[in-house]
Design a protein around this motif. Structure first.
Motif, PDB file in Angstrom:
ATOM      1  N   LYS A 191       0.837  -1.212   0.000  1.00 36.23           N
ATOM      2  CA  LYS A 191       0.000   0.000   0.000  1.00 36.23           C
ATOM      3  C   LYS A 191       0.866   1.254   0.000  1.00 36.23           C
ATOM      4  CE  LYS A 191      -2.173  -1.187   3.760  1.00 36.23           C
ATOM      5  NZ  LYS A 191      -1.549  -2.525   3.922  1.00 36.23           N
ATOM      6  N   GLY A 192       1.869   1.281   0.880  1.00 37.24           N
ATOM      7  CA  GLY A 192       2.729   2.455   0.976  1.00 37.24           C
ATOM      8  C   GLY A 192       3.473   2.744  -0.318  1.00 37.24           C
ATOM      9  N   ARG A 215       3.953   6.170  -5.330  1.00 39.77           N
ATOM     10  CA  ARG A 215       3.977   6.357  -6.789  1.00 39.77           C
ATOM     11  C   ARG A 215       2.860   7.288  -7.244  1.00 39.77           C
ATOM     12  NH1 ARG A 215       7.462   3.156  -4.269  1.00 39.77           N
ATOM     13  NH2 ARG A 215       9.246   2.771  -5.661  1.00 39.77           N
ATOM     14  N   VAL A 216       1.770   7.318  -6.518  1.00 39.18           N
ATOM     15  CA  VAL A 216       0.703   8.261  -6.835  1.00 39.18           C
ATOM     16  C   VAL A 216       1.132   9.679  -6.470  1.00 39.18           C
ATOM     17  CG1 VAL A 216      -1.661   8.979  -6.296  1.00 39.18           C
ATOM     18  CG2 VAL A 216      -1.126   6.545  -6.598  1.00 39.18           C
ATOM     19  N   THR A 217       1.630   9.853  -5.256  1.00 43.68           N
ATOM     20  CA  THR A 217       2.043  11.199  -4.835  1.00 43.68           C
ATOM     21  C   THR A 217       3.222  11.701  -5.649  1.00 43.68           C
ATOM     22  OG1 THR A 217       3.457  10.289  -3.075  1.00 43.68           O
ATOM     23  CG2 THR A 217       1.181  10.864  -2.492  1.00 43.68           C
ATOM     24  N   GLY A 218       4.022  10.786  -6.178  1.00 50.84           N
ATOM     25  CA  GLY A 218       5.141  11.187  -7.022  1.00 50.84           C
ATOM     26  C   GLY A 218       4.700  11.880  -8.294  1.00 50.84           C
ATOM     27  N   ALA A 219       3.417  11.725  -8.628  1.00 49.90           N
ATOM     28  CA  ALA A 219       2.887  12.368  -9.828  1.00 49.90           C
ATOM     29  C   ALA A 219       2.216  13.698  -9.528  1.00 49.90           C
ATOM     30  CB  ALA A 219       1.872  11.435 -10.499  1.00 49.90           C
ATOM     31  N   THR A 258     -11.517  -1.982  -6.703  1.00 54.05           N
ATOM     32  CA  THR A 258     -10.547  -2.503  -7.659  1.00 54.05           C
ATOM     33  C   THR A 258      -9.631  -3.461  -6.909  1.00 54.05           C
ATOM     34  OG1 THR A 258     -10.556  -0.506  -9.033  1.00 54.05           O
ATOM     35  CG2 THR A 258      -8.645  -1.960  -9.235  1.00 54.05           C
ATOM     36  N   LEU A 259      -9.629  -4.714  -7.319  1.00 53.98           N
ATOM     37  CA  LEU A 259      -8.767  -5.716  -6.686  1.00 53.98           C
ATOM     38  C   LEU A 259      -7.435  -5.725  -7.431  1.00 53.98           C
ATOM     39  CD1 LEU A 259     -11.325  -8.624  -6.148  1.00 53.98           C
ATOM     40  CD2 LEU A 259     -10.817  -6.663  -4.683  1.00 53.98           C
ATOM     41  N   VAL A 260      -6.360  -5.537  -6.700  1.00 56.62           N
ATOM     42  CA  VAL A 260      -5.031  -5.409  -7.306  1.00 56.62           C
ATOM     43  C   VAL A 260      -4.205  -6.645  -6.969  1.00 56.62           C
ATOM     44  CG1 VAL A 260      -2.936  -4.018  -7.439  1.00 56.62           C
ATOM     45  CG2 VAL A 260      -5.148  -2.906  -7.074  1.00 56.62           C
ATOM     46  N   GLU A 261      -3.826  -7.371  -7.998  1.00 60.45           N
ATOM     47  CA  GLU A 261      -2.958  -8.541  -7.815  1.00 60.45           C
ATOM     48  C   GLU A 261      -1.557  -8.031  -7.517  1.00 60.45           C
ATOM     49  OE1 GLU A 261      -4.721  -7.716 -10.437  1.00 60.45           O
ATOM     50  OE2 GLU A 261      -6.074  -9.330 -11.049  1.00 60.45           O
ATOM     51  N   ALA A 262      -1.110  -8.170  -6.279  1.00 59.65           N
ATOM     52  CA  ALA A 262       0.075  -7.432  -5.827  1.00 59.65           C
ATOM     53  C   ALA A 262       1.275  -8.309  -5.486  1.00 59.65           C
ATOM     54  CB  ALA A 262      -0.297  -6.568  -4.612  1.00 59.65           C
ATOM     55  N   ASN A 263       1.278  -9.578  -5.883  1.00 60.17           N
ATOM     56  CA  ASN A 263       2.483 -10.382  -5.662  1.00 60.17           C
ATOM     57  C   ASN A 263       3.682  -9.764  -6.376  1.00 60.17           C
ATOM     58  OD1 ASN A 263       1.304 -12.254  -4.005  1.00 60.17           O
ATOM     59  ND2 ASN A 263       1.805 -14.038  -5.299  1.00 60.17           N
ATOM     60  N   ASN A 264       3.420  -9.140  -7.520  1.00 63.99           N
ATOM     61  CA  ASN A 264       4.459  -8.407  -8.245  1.00 63.99           C
ATOM     62  C   ASN A 264       4.235  -6.916  -8.001  1.00 63.99           C
ATOM     63  OD1 ASN A 264       5.331  -6.813 -10.819  1.00 63.99           O
ATOM     64  ND2 ASN A 264       6.495  -8.738 -10.931  1.00 63.99           N
ATOM     65  N   LYS A 265       5.152  -6.276  -7.302  1.00 65.12           N
ATOM     66  CA  LYS A 265       4.972  -4.877  -6.900  1.00 65.12           C
ATOM     67  C   LYS A 265       4.893  -3.944  -8.100  1.00 65.12           C
ATOM     68  CE  LYS A 265       7.229  -5.302  -2.395  1.00 65.12           C
ATOM     69  NZ  LYS A 265       8.322  -4.804  -1.505  1.00 65.12           N
ATOM     70  N   TYR A 266       5.682  -4.226  -9.131  1.00 69.45           N
ATOM     71  CA  TYR A 266       5.668  -3.354 -10.295  1.00 69.45           C
ATOM     72  C   TYR A 266       4.290  -3.375 -10.968  1.00 69.45           C
ATOM     73  CZ  TYR A 266      10.722  -3.712  -9.657  1.00 69.45           C
ATOM     74  OH  TYR A 266      11.995  -3.691  -9.126  1.00 69.45           O
ATOM     75  N   TYR A 267       3.766  -4.565 -11.120  1.00 75.28           N
ATOM     76  CA  TYR A 267       2.444  -4.700 -11.737  1.00 75.28           C
ATOM     77  C   TYR A 267       1.393  -3.970 -10.896  1.00 75.28           C
ATOM     78  CZ  TYR A 267      -1.907  -6.761 -13.381  1.00 75.28           C
ATOM     79  OH  TYR A 267      -3.180  -6.932 -13.866  1.00 75.28           O
ATOM     80  N   ALA A 268       1.438  -4.142  -9.566  1.00 75.57           N
ATOM     81  CA  ALA A 268       0.444  -3.540  -8.675  1.00 75.57           C
ATOM     82  C   ALA A 268       0.476  -2.016  -8.761  1.00 75.57           C
ATOM     83  CB  ALA A 268       0.693  -3.994  -7.236  1.00 75.57           C
ATOM     84  N   ARG A 269       1.637  -1.431  -8.738  1.00 73.42           N
ATOM     85  CA  ARG A 269       1.754   0.033  -8.777  1.00 73.42           C
ATOM     86  C   ARG A 269       1.204   0.596 -10.086  1.00 73.42           C
ATOM     87  NH1 ARG A 269       8.005  -0.183  -6.597  1.00 73.42           N
ATOM     88  NH2 ARG A 269       7.510  -0.756  -4.416  1.00 73.42           N
ATOM     89  N   ILE A 270       1.498  -0.078 -11.178  1.00 71.23           N
ATOM     90  CA  ILE A 270       1.003   0.401 -12.466  1.00 71.23           C
ATOM     91  C   ILE A 270      -0.513   0.237 -12.548  1.00 71.23           C
ATOM     92  CG2 ILE A 270       1.066   0.038 -14.960  1.00 71.23           C
ATOM     93  CD1 ILE A 270       3.526   1.458 -13.717  1.00 71.23           C
TER      94      ILE A 270
END
Length: 493
Positions: free
Chosen positions: A311-312, A317-321, A466-478
């Motif tokens: 989550k953090g 990545r959101v605030t970075g925008a 929105t359910l986010v598959e987050a085992n892969n952090k890169y995929y989840a953030r995008i």
């Protein structure tokens, strides 16, 4: 409802003089008992016909009771800041804490009544307003608030006589305005709308008390006795037992399949593709958020998920925008003493942003149906009714131009263990892991059931999960960034 108030009620001055001192003393005693107990708040609504004694009654209560524990709110025309938030926001902010009494001189009833008479609302819009009010008051009472509603009434003939008398006296002339006479011309329309409003919102939890406002002595004694009786009755009920839930219990599917364990957690994004994709969506999000102000919108994003689900990282990545002047991140933990003295949703309502702004919740109002449910921090009655209260809350946000995005970041149990162990061994990550995280992990199955119930009961067309598959952090953030962009674009279109 009004007919019973037009009986010409009067009390002679001698009777009033004898009754007022003990009533005043008893009210003061009850007020101090409420303040000492600090187990419930009291809200007094003062509404009704102009010239029927509303202002005099508010002043009388302020005189009779201790002003240190009595807060009077004169709710007039909303400010610019208030208009940029849902209509109920300003009333949530003004709610008294446990042990205090709040008097609302003008309330959540003013806008729907005046709006309907002036033609701003049709019958359907008025009904929608009233149902929002009924839900709000039911929630307040369920949270332990003592709600006492007074409607001060005068017949058309008596109102005209009262306004003329006030206007004639140089000492009271200031009380009568052009707006009062303008409303008087629409007395019949106001009465018809008010009658409907009172009948719809006089409920078992929060009934109206209609007071004839002609005779000052009668009016004052009636208000004082009704309020005293309500305070004394509630004080006697402080030792009440927890409400029981008679509804069937929530159970898991018998085949053990649910919305979480059927997610494909093999979704991934290569690190080599991540940087360019991140730049693309952050730039897109930045341009969209810039449009919030001109489109009179606000953005609220809710981040829930398993411990160590990312989550953090997603929030960063959101605030970075975003421009730091546009957003706030609200990290939600255990409620403070101030927050515990208010209805549950109070601490979230006060963080709702105005137009042009973004608020990101790192955990949120869903704690009541997750951690508070599983850990038994609140009674079953509280978390069971929370589903409906949350749906009503989110509906109000969306209706008032708040773009709402809700994310559940999901990882497997094995992936969580891997991340926990990494946090314990990597020095700069040790602060991220606590004993509480391990305790929560031991209750994985209970939390999984609570999450599935939460999604099932609070996923709506206007406020979807929105359910986010987050085992892969890169995929989840995008996926989070992409979803925010798509949600804003769909809203703007």
């Amino acid at each position: 409802m009004f007919e019973s108030a037009e009986l010409g009620h009067t009390i002679d001055k001698a009777t009033y003089a004898a009754a007022e001192p003990p009533l005043r003393a008893d009210l003061l005693d009850a007020q101090f008992d409420v303040a000492e107990a600090k187990q419930f708040a009291v809200i007094i609504l003062v509404s009704g016909v102009e010239g029927a004694g509303k202002g005099e009654t508010v002043n009388l209560l302020s005189k009779w009771m201790d002003p240190r524990h009595l807060i009077v709110h004169g709710m007039g025309v909303p400010s610019d800041e208030e208009r940029e938030r849902p209509p109920m926001w300003r009333f949530w902010r003004a709610l008294p804490a446990q042990g205090r009494i709040g008097v609302f001189f003008g309330s959540w009833y003013s806008d729907p009544i005046v709006g309907r008479v002036q033609g701003d609302y049709d019958a359907a819009a008025l009904e929608q307003h009233l149902q929002t009010i009924v839900h709000f008051e039911r929630m307040l009472v369920a949270e332990g608030v003592l709600l006492v509603k007074f409607w001060f009434h005068l017949s058309k003939k008596r109102q005209k006589k009262r306004l003329k008398a006030l206007e004639k006296d140089p000492n009271t002339r200031w009380r009568v305005t052009k707006a009062d006479w303008k409303r008087f011309k629409h007395y019949d329309e106001f009465r018809a709308v008010s009658e409907r409003v009172l009948r719809t919102t006089s409920t078992a939890e929060a009934p109206w008390f209609v007071i004839e406002g002609t005779d000052e002595c009668y009016r004052s004694l009636m208000v004082g006795r009704i309020l005293l009786n309500a305070l004394q009755q509630r004080l006697q009920q402080l030792s009440h037992t927890e409400k029981r839930i008679l509804a069937p219990p929530l159970v898991a599917p018998i085949d053990q399949r649910n919305i979480l364990n059927t997610l494909d957690l093999c979704q991934s994004l290569q690190k080599s593709d991540y940087k360019d994709t991140l730049e693309h969506y952050q730039g897109r999000l930045n341009l969209l958020v810039r449009q919030l102000s001109e489109r009179q919108r606000a953005l609220v994003a809710v981040f829930e998920g398993w411990d160590a689900a990312g989550k953090g990282g997603s929030i960063r990545r959101v605030t970075g925008a975003l421009d730091a002047r546009w957003y706030r991140v609200i990290s939600v933990g255990a409620p403070s003493e101030e927050e515990q003295a208010q209805p549950y949703l109070w601490r979230f309502w006060r963080h709702i942003p105005r137009w042009g702004r973004v608020t990101l919740f790192d955990r949120s109002w869903y704690g009541r149906v997750l951690v508070e449910r599983v850990e038994h921090f609140c009674p079953e009655a509280a978390w069971m009714r929370a589903y409906g209260e949350i749906r009503e809350f989110e509906q109000q946000l969306v209706q008032h131009r708040v773009v709402l995005a809700k994310f559940w970041l999901h990882i497997s149990k094995d992936e969580q263990l891997k991340r926990f162990q990494e946090r314990e061994t990597v020095r700069f990550k040790r602060f991220k892991i606590t004993e509480e995280d391990w305790r929560n992990r031991a209750k994985w199955d209970e939390y999984e059931q609570a999450v599935c119930d939460m999604i099932d009961r609070t996923h709506t067309d206007r406020a979807p999960w929105t359910l986010v598959e987050a085992n892969n952090k890169y995929y989840a953030r995008i996926k989070v960034l992409q979803t925010l962009c798509q949600t804003l674009e769909a809203t703007f279109d």
